[in-house]
Design a protein around this motif. Structure first.
Motif, PDB file in Angstrom:
ATOM      1  N   GLN A  18       0.974  -1.364   0.163  1.00 49.91           N
ATOM      2  CA  GLN A  18      -0.114   0.057  -0.007  1.00 49.91           C
ATOM      3  C   GLN A  18       0.868   1.316  -0.017  1.00 49.91           C
ATOM      4  O   GLN A  18       0.501   2.348  -0.464  1.00 49.91           O
ATOM      5  CB  GLN A  18      -0.743   0.103   1.300  1.00 49.91           C
ATOM      6  CG  GLN A  18      -2.076  -1.107   1.203  1.00 49.91           C
ATOM      7  CD  GLN A  18      -3.108  -0.964   2.041  1.00 49.91           C
ATOM      8  OE1 GLN A  18      -2.730  -1.217   3.272  1.00 49.91           O
ATOM      9  NE2 GLN A  18      -4.257  -0.478   1.684  1.00 49.91           N
ATOM     10  N   PRO A  72       3.429   2.789  -2.181  1.00 51.37           N
ATOM     11  CA  PRO A  72       4.067   2.512  -3.502  1.00 51.37           C
ATOM     12  C   PRO A  72       5.522   2.502  -3.826  1.00 51.37           C
ATOM     13  O   PRO A  72       6.172   3.309  -3.412  1.00 51.37           O
ATOM     14  CB  PRO A  72       3.562   3.852  -4.523  1.00 51.37           C
ATOM     15  CG  PRO A  72       3.468   4.738  -3.158  1.00 51.37           C
ATOM     16  CD  PRO A  72       2.829   4.018  -2.111  1.00 51.37           C
ATOM     17  N   GLY A 123      -6.710   6.324   1.505  1.00 48.31           N
ATOM     18  CA  GLY A 123      -7.234   5.118   1.063  1.00 48.31           C
ATOM     19  C   GLY A 123      -8.491   4.999   1.587  1.00 48.31           C
ATOM     20  O   GLY A 123      -9.394   5.712   2.037  1.00 48.31           O
ATOM     21  N   GLN A 147      -2.159   2.876  -1.794  1.00 49.97           N
ATOM     22  CA  GLN A 147      -2.678   1.798  -2.815  1.00 49.97           C
ATOM     23  C   GLN A 147      -3.574   0.805  -2.336  1.00 49.97           C
ATOM     24  O   GLN A 147      -3.593   0.584  -1.185  1.00 49.97           O
ATOM     25  CB  GLN A 147      -1.230   1.267  -3.507  1.00 49.97           C
ATOM     26  CG  GLN A 147      -0.494   2.215  -4.068  1.00 49.97           C
ATOM     27  CD  GLN A 147      -1.092   3.061  -5.031  1.00 49.97           C
ATOM     28  OE1 GLN A 147      -1.421   2.570  -6.283  1.00 49.97           O
ATOM     29  NE2 GLN A 147      -0.886   4.406  -4.847  1.00 49.97           N
ATOM     30  N   GLU A 148      -4.343   0.309  -2.884  1.00 50.62           N
ATOM     31  CA  GLU A 148      -5.249  -0.631  -2.771  1.00 50.62           C
ATOM     32  C   GLU A 148      -4.333  -1.949  -2.385  1.00 50.62           C
ATOM     33  O   GLU A 148      -3.535  -2.386  -3.264  1.00 50.62           O
ATOM     34  CB  GLU A 148      -6.298  -1.120  -3.649  1.00 50.62           C
ATOM     35  CG  GLU A 148      -7.517   0.142  -3.791  1.00 50.62           C
ATOM     36  CD  GLU A 148      -8.042   0.432  -2.438  1.00 50.62           C
ATOM     37  OE1 GLU A 148      -8.663  -0.571  -1.977  1.00 50.62           O
ATOM     38  OE2 GLU A 148      -8.177   1.356  -1.939  1.00 50.62           O
TER      39      GLU A 148
END
Length: 310
Positions: A98, A100, A126, A197-198
């Motif tokens: 998550q 990057p 997020g 990030q997912e």
């Protein structure tokens, strides 16, 4: 190695992510021609995380593993990774990607320009529940006020120069808070931004209960803010007592004595609650002091793998 980057990756129940994380980060750094080592710290996982780390260490020469004898927490895992790091600088990054990984290239470039601490700051948090966001905002508001450091968008995603790593490791507190201490130590700091990030595999290990425990531990280990709350409650109680006492005296001397039974009960409950909360907070601080003076290690390593085992 003079230019080597150590990547510290705390891991807890991340069997689904180890292989991918090792491959993504190793490939990214190798293509950028950055000498590196990947240090996975298994924080006493209950799944096959350690087996996956051992497999990754066999497949990729730059991967090393540290396995705790039990779960000691993410803060201990970060410290263990930094203590094992041999690079001229180190990045701490979450195993779930998550954070990057490509941002590490920007961090490394800034380090080469002379910056000693590169902090990655979130531009968004997020996908989180409203309860999680409210709790996080409250926690970071308190810790920011207590430390005088803006922690609202801070993260554990940071690069530290060897000087900063060594300074951080001289701090012997058992209940340390990496996110705050890495800012507290100073040095030449620069910030970059990133979007969370997912997660591509697995599930978040942070339940609401674990978040509450994490928040309480870090606030009390880095701040005396809860003790100041006790003082504020004491002053509030004094003001209420003076006001209620003045009302009672005015009623008595004017011949209009109040029945006051309900008021007395309410005040008794109020003051009793304040006293019990205050005693609880003081007791918690005493327990933390007791925990520190026992001198137990932050973590216990049961085994390692990778370069050290060759």
């Amino acid at each position: 190695m003079e230019k080597m980057l150590s990547v510290v990756i705390p891991s807890y129940n991340e069997e689904a992510m180890i292989e991918k994380t090792a491959s993504v980060i190793h490939t990214l750094l190798a293509e950028a021609d950055i000498p590196h080592e990947l240090i996975f710290v298994d924080d006493g996982s209950k799944d096959a995380t350690w087996q996956k780390i051992e497999e990754a260490a066999t497949a990729v020469s730059t991967v090393r593993g540290v396995h705790f004898s039990r779960n000691f927490g993410k803060e201990a895992a970060i410290v263990a990774g930094l203590e094992a790091a041999e690079g001229a600088c180190a990045v701490v990054i979450d195993c779930d990607l998550q954070h990057p990984p490509e941002k590490m290239l920007e961090m490394y470039a800034l380090w080469e320009q002379g910056y000693e601490v590169v902090e990655a700051v979130k531009t968004d948090r997020g996908k989180e529940s409203l309860l999680h966001k409210a709790f996080a905002n409250t926690f970071y508001g308190i810790i920011s006020a207590a430390t005088k450091i803006n922690m609202r968008d801070a993260s554990d995603f940071k690069l530290l120069d060897r000087k900063a790593i060594d300074a951080l490791l001289t701090i012997k507190e058992k209940n340390s808070f990496f996110r705050a201490l890495s800012s507290w130590i100073g040095f030449k700091v620069v910030q970059i931004t990133f979007e969370v990030q997912e997660r591509t595999a697995g599930e978040s290990k942070w339940s609401f209960r674990s978040l509450v425990k994490y928040a309480v531990t870090n606030i009390t280990s880095f701040s005396d803010f809860p003790m100041k709350i006790i003082t504020a409650l004491g002053l509030l109680s004094f003001v209420v007592s003076v006001v209620m006492g003045a009302i009672a005296l005015i009623g008595k001397f004017s011949g209009r004595a109040l029945e006051g039974f309900t008021t007395v009960i309410i005040l008794q409950i109020l003051f009793s609650s304040i006293i019990m909360i205050s005693v609880g907070i003081v007791g918690y601080y005493l327990s933390k002091i007791y925990d520190e003076i026992k001198g137990r290690p932050k973590y216990i390593v049961s085994e390692t793998c990778g370069k050290d085992e060759e």
